[in-house]
Design a protein around this motif. Sequence first.
Motif, PDB file in Angstrom:
ATOM      1  N   ASN A   1       0.830  -1.201   0.000  1.00 51.80           N
ATOM      2  CA  ASN A   1       0.000   0.000   0.000  1.00 51.80           C
ATOM      3  C   ASN A   1       0.865   1.252   0.000  1.00 51.80           C
ATOM      4  O   ASN A   1       0.522   2.264  -0.635  1.00 51.80           O
ATOM      5  N   ARG A   2       1.981   1.201   0.710  1.00 52.33           N
ATOM      6  CA  ARG A   2       2.920   2.322   0.700  1.00 52.33           C
ATOM      7  C   ARG A   2       3.553   2.468  -0.685  1.00 52.33           C
ATOM      8  O   ARG A   2       3.775   3.586  -1.152  1.00 52.33           O
ATOM      9  N   ASP A   3       3.827   1.353  -1.335  1.00 55.52           N
ATOM     10  CA  ASP A   3       4.362   1.409  -2.698  1.00 55.52           C
ATOM     11  C   ASP A   3       3.395   2.148  -3.615  1.00 55.52           C
ATOM     12  O   ASP A   3       3.791   3.022  -4.396  1.00 55.52           O
ATOM     13  N   ALA A   4       2.113   1.783  -3.531  1.00 58.76           N
ATOM     14  CA  ALA A   4       1.101   2.412  -4.378  1.00 58.76           C
ATOM     15  C   ALA A   4       0.971   3.899  -4.057  1.00 58.76           C
ATOM     16  O   ALA A   4       0.817   4.733  -4.963  1.00 58.76           O
ATOM     17  N   GLN A   5       1.043   4.239  -2.786  1.00 61.31           N
ATOM     18  CA  GLN A   5       0.974   5.648  -2.377  1.00 61.31           C
ATOM     19  C   GLN A   5       2.143   6.431  -2.958  1.00 61.31           C
ATOM     20  O   GLN A   5       1.977   7.565  -3.416  1.00 61.31           O
ATOM     21  N   ASN A   6       3.320   5.811  -2.943  1.00 63.42           N
ATOM     22  CA  ASN A   6       4.502   6.473  -3.481  1.00 63.42           C
ATOM     23  C   ASN A   6       4.354   6.749  -4.970  1.00 63.42           C
ATOM     24  O   ASN A   6       4.628   7.847  -5.453  1.00 63.42           O
ATOM     25  N   ARG A   7       3.901   5.750  -5.729  1.00 69.50           N
ATOM     26  CA  ARG A   7       3.727   5.931  -7.167  1.00 69.50           C
ATOM     27  C   ARG A   7       2.641   6.958  -7.472  1.00 69.50           C
ATOM     28  O   ARG A   7       2.738   7.719  -8.449  1.00 69.50           O
ATOM     29  N   ALA A   8       1.605   7.013  -6.627  1.00 72.13           N
ATOM     30  CA  ALA A   8       0.500   7.939  -6.845  1.00 72.13           C
ATOM     31  C   ALA A   8       0.941   9.398  -6.739  1.00 72.13           C
ATOM     32  O   ALA A   8       0.324  10.281  -7.345  1.00 72.13           O
ATOM     33  N   LEU A   9       2.001   9.651  -5.991  1.00 76.40           N
ATOM     34  CA  LEU A   9       2.491  11.026  -5.867  1.00 76.40           C
ATOM     35  C   LEU A   9       2.869  11.609  -7.227  1.00 76.40           C
ATOM     36  O   LEU A   9       2.631  12.785  -7.495  1.00 76.40           O
ATOM     37  N   TYR A  10       3.447  10.779  -8.082  1.00 78.84           N
ATOM     38  CA  TYR A  10       3.871  11.250  -9.399  1.00 78.84           C
ATOM     39  C   TYR A  10       2.673  11.418 -10.335  1.00 78.84           C
ATOM     40  O   TYR A  10       2.666  12.308 -11.197  1.00 78.84           O
ATOM     41  N   LEU A  11       1.658  10.600 -10.165  1.00 79.08           N
ATOM     42  CA  LEU A  11       0.456  10.746 -10.992  1.00 79.08           C
ATOM     43  C   LEU A  11      -0.346  11.978 -10.594  1.00 79.08           C
ATOM     44  O   LEU A  11      -1.090  12.532 -11.411  1.00 79.08           O
ATOM     45  N   MET A  12      -0.191  12.423  -9.361  1.00 79.49           N
ATOM     46  CA  MET A  12      -0.913  13.600  -8.890  1.00 79.49           C
ATOM     47  C   MET A  12      -0.568  14.846  -9.705  1.00 79.49           C
ATOM     48  O   MET A  12      -1.388  15.744  -9.890  1.00 79.49           O
ATOM     49  N   THR A  13       0.661  14.904 -10.221  1.00 75.03           N
ATOM     50  CA  THR A  13       1.089  16.065 -11.008  1.00 75.03           C
ATOM     51  C   THR A  13       1.357  15.701 -12.465  1.00 75.03           C
ATOM     52  O   THR A  13       1.857  16.524 -13.229  1.00 75.03           O
ATOM     53  N   ASN A  14       1.032  14.467 -12.857  1.00 70.76           N
ATOM     54  CA  ASN A  14       1.324  14.025 -14.217  1.00 70.76           C
ATOM     55  C   ASN A  14       0.577  14.838 -15.274  1.00 70.76           C
ATOM     56  O   ASN A  14       1.064  15.017 -16.397  1.00 70.76           O
ATOM     57  N   HIS A  15      -0.597  15.357 -14.907  1.00 67.41           N
ATOM     58  CA  HIS A  15      -1.421  16.085 -15.871  1.00 67.41           C
ATOM     59  C   HIS A  15      -0.963  17.522 -16.098  1.00 67.41           C
ATOM     60  O   HIS A  15      -1.424  18.180 -17.035  1.00 67.41           O
ATOM     61  N   VAL A  16      -0.080  18.015 -15.273  1.00 63.09           N
ATOM     62  CA  VAL A  16       0.295  19.429 -15.320  1.00 63.09           C
ATOM     63  C   VAL A  16       0.934  19.773 -16.669  1.00 63.09           C
ATOM     64  O   VAL A  16       1.866  19.106 -17.119  1.00 63.09           O
ATOM     65  N   GLY A  17       0.415  20.804 -17.305  1.00 59.79           N
ATOM     66  CA  GLY A  17       0.924  21.229 -18.607  1.00 59.79           C
ATOM     67  C   GLY A  17       0.456  20.372 -19.749  1.00 59.79           C
ATOM     68  O   GLY A  17       1.000  20.465 -20.866  1.00 59.79           O
ATOM     69  N   GLU A  18      -0.575  19.546 -19.541  1.00 54.28           N
ATOM     70  CA  GLU A  18      -1.036  18.639 -20.607  1.00 54.28           C
ATOM     71  C   GLU A  18      -1.513  19.455 -21.808  1.00 54.28           C
ATOM     72  O   GLU A  18      -2.125  20.500 -21.681  1.00 54.28           O
ATOM     73  N   GLY A  19      -1.159  18.954 -22.971  1.00 54.73           N
ATOM     74  CA  GLY A  19      -1.536  19.619 -24.209  1.00 54.73           C
ATOM     75  C   GLY A  19      -0.682  20.813 -24.555  1.00 54.73           C
ATOM     76  O   GLY A  19      -0.833  21.399 -25.627  1.00 54.73           O
ATOM     77  N   GLN A  20       0.233  21.176 -23.652  1.00 51.93           N
ATOM     78  CA  GLN A  20       1.116  22.325 -23.897  1.00 51.93           C
ATOM     79  C   GLN A  20       2.584  21.876 -23.839  1.00 51.93           C
ATOM     80  O   GLN A  20       3.121  21.400 -24.821  1.00 51.93           O
TER      81      GLN A  20
END
Length: 268
Positions: free
Chosen positions: A185-204
């Motif tokens: 569960n900690r592993d998944a939480q760690n990976r989720a941190l990067y997905l939290m900002t993965n969308h930033v600047g999308e399309g630009q």
Amino acid sequence: MRTIGLCMLCIFLSVTFSVANAEEQSPAQVMLFGVFHFANPGRDVVNTNPINVMSDENQAYLEALSDRLSEYNPTVVLLEFTPDREPEMQERFRQYVDGDYQLSSNEVYQLGFRIAARSDAETIHGFDETNTQWKAEPLFEYLENIDTSTGAKMSAVFEELTAADQKAHASLSLQKLLVRANDTNRDAQNRALYLMTNHVGEGQNFVGADATASWWHRNFRMYALVQRHARPGERVLVIGGQGHIAILRELLADDRDREAVDIGPYLN
């Protein structure tokens, strides 16, 4: 009778060769051991003052843990330092085996050296890769100046995680901290941190996705070094920061040429 004897000898040699060949070709077993940095270098986004692993109680635990992990009897021990440092680190390991090197608090020494000295591994190897780093500066600049709402959300999450980690290190035993570091569960939480900002600047400019990709890029390279050592028939122990192991564990699960060995029973 002589003909029968020769036939029996041929069958025996054939079976023996087949068994030996099967053992030689058996997939490598790989045990991933995620840890927090015992001597925190302060380079992570979430930083805490770690538990003192040098206390008498924790030293006794690390000795006992190293004994248990030596029962896995790794033939290869991979530690979080870059391969170019191997001559230096292998010399230190030889000095330790000879009783001429005192272990500092870093997990490379406290766990890696102890376990390798108790196992079939003749020495230790490095699997870190620092030529490719997490390229987060453009992302942080974008969050500060443009997408401030995501930036505020990220800061709040980091503050929450830092507080939780600091509380854990102040209240939990070393054994429980290591179990915590290897919780899926900690592993998944760690990976989720990067997905939290993965969308930033999308399309630009895709600064979020590019930052995420750079972290995975580094870990793909680290896993390539694991694969180099995890040849058929080997028993490999990989000790690294929990953030790296969170990704390597998923890669190992999808690697059809290698088998994962659960660290959990050895910690519990």
